[in-house]
Design a protein around this motif. Structure first.
Motif, mmCIF file in Angstrom:
data_model
loop_
_atom_site.group_PDB
_atom_site.id
_atom_site.type_symbol
_atom_site.label_atom_id
_atom_site.label_comp_id
_atom_site.label_asym_id
_atom_site.label_seq_id
_atom_site.Cartn_x
_atom_site.Cartn_y
_atom_site.Cartn_z
ATOM 1 N N GLU A 1 54.134 -54.106 -68.241
ATOM 2 C CA GLU A 1 54.318 -53.226 -67.092
ATOM 3 C C GLU A 1 55.121 -53.918 -66.003
ATOM 4 O O GLU A 1 54.875 -55.081 -65.679
ATOM 5 C CB GLU A 1 52.950 -52.800 -66.552
ATOM 6 N N SER A 2 56.086 -53.201 -65.433
ATOM 7 C CA SER A 2 56.893 -53.740 -64.329
ATOM 8 C C SER A 2 56.201 -53.485 -63.000
ATOM 9 O O SER A 2 55.528 -52.465 -62.812
ATOM 10 C CB SER A 2 58.268 -53.066 -64.314
ATOM 11 N N LEU A 3 56.376 -54.431 -62.081
ATOM 12 C CA LEU A 3 55.968 -54.200 -60.701
ATOM 13 C C LEU A 3 57.161 -53.652 -59.930
ATOM 14 O O LEU A 3 58.299 -54.066 -60.153
ATOM 15 C CB LEU A 3 55.486 -55.505 -60.065
ATOM 16 N N VAL A 4 56.880 -52.706 -59.053
ATOM 17 C CA VAL A 4 57.926 -52.069 -58.258
ATOM 18 C C VAL A 4 57.517 -52.095 -56.789
ATOM 19 O O VAL A 4 56.359 -52.343 -56.456
ATOM 20 C CB VAL A 4 58.167 -50.607 -58.709
ATOM 21 N N VAL A 5 58.501 -51.827 -55.928
ATOM 22 C CA VAL A 5 58.220 -51.728 -54.500
ATOM 23 C C VAL A 5 57.888 -50.278 -54.173
ATOM 24 O O VAL A 5 58.689 -49.373 -54.420
ATOM 25 C CB VAL A 5 59.418 -52.209 -53.667
ATOM 26 N N ALA A 6 56.706 -50.055 -53.651
ATOM 27 C CA ALA A 6 56.271 -48.713 -53.265
ATOM 28 C C ALA A 6 56.532 -48.515 -51.777
ATOM 29 O O ALA A 6 56.147 -49.347 -50.946
ATOM 30 C CB ALA A 6 54.794 -48.527 -53.562
ATOM 31 N N SER A 7 57.187 -47.411 -51.459
ATOM 32 C CA SER A 7 57.446 -47.070 -50.057
ATOM 33 C C SER A 7 57.338 -45.561 -49.921
ATOM 34 O O SER A 7 57.400 -44.818 -50.907
ATOM 35 C CB SER A 7 58.831 -47.553 -49.614
ATOM 36 N N GLU B 1 64.797 -59.982 -50.427
ATOM 37 C CA GLU B 1 65.047 -59.010 -49.361
ATOM 38 C C GLU B 1 63.763 -58.601 -48.640
ATOM 39 O O GLU B 1 63.816 -57.963 -47.575
ATOM 40 C CB GLU B 1 65.724 -57.762 -49.926
ATOM 41 N N LEU B 2 62.615 -58.933 -49.213
ATOM 42 C CA LEU B 2 61.336 -58.540 -48.610
ATOM 43 C C LEU B 2 60.812 -59.582 -47.630
ATOM 44 O O LEU B 2 59.735 -59.419 -47.074
ATOM 45 C CB LEU B 2 60.285 -58.322 -49.711
ATOM 46 N N GLU B 3 61.611 -60.646 -47.389
ATOM 47 C CA GLU B 3 61.118 -61.738 -46.549
ATOM 48 C C GLU B 3 60.725 -61.270 -45.158
ATOM 49 O O GLU B 3 59.721 -61.740 -44.589
ATOM 50 C CB GLU B 3 62.190 -62.835 -46.444
ATOM 51 N N CYS C 1 56.800 -64.743 -54.374
ATOM 52 C CA CYS C 1 57.459 -64.941 -53.080
ATOM 53 C C CYS C 1 57.675 -66.434 -52.804
ATOM 54 O O CYS C 1 58.721 -66.839 -52.279
ATOM 55 C CB CYS C 1 56.627 -64.323 -51.963
ATOM 56 N N ARG C 2 56.700 -67.258 -53.161
ATOM 57 C CA ARG C 2 56.851 -68.700 -52.962
ATOM 58 C C ARG C 2 58.036 -69.226 -53.753
ATOM 59 O O ARG C 2 58.836 -70.017 -53.248
ATOM 60 C CB ARG C 2 55.565 -69.407 -53.390
ATOM 61 N N GLN C 3 58.164 -68.779 -55.016
ATOM 62 C CA GLN C 3 59.278 -69.225 -55.838
ATOM 63 C C GLN C 3 60.617 -68.708 -55.303
ATOM 64 O O GLN C 3 61.664 -69.326 -55.531
ATOM 65 C CB GLN C 3 59.077 -68.778 -57.283
#
Length: 307
Positions: free
Chosen positions: A167-173, A190-192, A213-215
């Motif tokens: 399963e892929s993770l996506v950005v929910a908005s 881009e989410l920084e 995010c750390r990576q």
């Protein structure tokens, strides 16, 4: 020799018909076979059970004593056989399934609907929790099956797990706000500077997101922190921020858009786990078959593929 159940059945047939030949005919055996079994039973008990006078068969005192116990023993054996056949034939029984909250709100309802239609008399119990909690419940024998996020290091050696989905993770908005990017895909970097709605501590996706995010070289900012899947999605719908979520959970959320992550993206593997050394109950095995068939049929939401 001990008393055998078949001998008690022969005994009860003779009691019913008061005639050895008629009892043998009813049982579908020869009269000598029945007589031999009755003789063996009498020898085992140490007393004659019938008196045979001029073709008339009557019970002795020993036979009268045995009669209610034989009836009870045969009835209990028949009830036990019927109960087991009900379970084997999936006319009764129960199954205990564990799943993560995201799967409980997406994949599991469809699977259970199919299973219920095929096996309406099976009682279903669902436990919603984190993968680690579900693994502990399997090891504690409080679950039969569990849909978990497959850990990179594998599961406990006492468990068997079969990968079933990627399963892929996506950005929910939310649709009533501008999209997080003008492009079709968004890079994680881009989410920084974009506030995230973040799951509670201990939640599977939280750890995955923070590590990604750390990576990518930054520490994310939180608009809201805490809550499980339904709460996080509700916070996003309220416009409090965006969230990284499994693509499957957005299938029934018309207020939310899914923006894919740019390659390499983020994915997770969903596995079906159970204890290695335990034979699955028939109802649990049937649910396992239904789940795997549902996945294999390919009727899955965007961003999900079978393994």
């Amino acid at each position: 020799m001990g008393v055998q159940l078949q001998q008690l059945r022969y005994f009860l047939a003779v009691v019913e018909f008061r005639h050895f030949t008629q009892a043998a005919d009813n049982l579908g055996v020869s009269q000598p076979t029945l007589s031999k079994q009755i003789h063996t039973l009498e020898h085992s008990l140490g007393a004659p059970l019938f008196e045979r006078i001029r073709g008339d068969v009557t019970l002795t005192v020993a036979g009268e004593t045995l009669l209610p116990m034989a009836q009870r023993m045969v009835a209990d054996a028949d009830a036990a056989r019927e109960a087991v056949q009900d379970i084997v034939g999936l006319r009764r029984g129960d199954v205990r399934l564990g799943a993560t909250p995201s799967l409980c709100s997406s994949l599991v309802p469809e699977v259970l609907r199919t299973f219920r239609a095929e096996h309406p008399d099976i009682q279903l119990y669902v436990n919603e929790g984190s993968s680690q909690d579900l693994i502990e419940n399997l090891l504690a024998h409080t679950l039969d099956l569990a849909l978990i996020v497959q850990p990179d290091q594998g599961v406990d050696p006492a468990l068997a797990s079969v990968p079933v989905l990627r399963e892929s993770l996506v950005v929910a908005s939310t649709f009533d706000r501008p999209p997080p990017t003008p492009s079709d895909q968004i890079a994680l970097s881009e989410l920084e500077h974009t506030p995230l709605v973040m799951f509670r501590a201990g939640y599977d996706i939280r750890g995955v997101t923070l590590e990604a995010c750390r990576q990518a070289g930054f520490t994310p900012k939180f608009a809201v922190e805490g809550g499980e899947m339904d709460a996080v999605l509700a916070f996003v719908e309220a416009g409090l921020g965006i969230a990284l979520v499994p693509s499957m959970v957005l299938a029934n959320r018309p207020m939310l858009r899914a923006t894919p992550l740019a390659p390499p993206g983020m994915r997770r593997t969903i596995a079906l786990a159970h204890r290695k050394r335990s034979v699955l109950p028939h109802a649990a095995e049937a649910l396992r078959t239904t789940l795997l068939a549902h996945v294999a049929a390919g009727e899955l939401p965007y961003g999900v593929r079978p393994l």
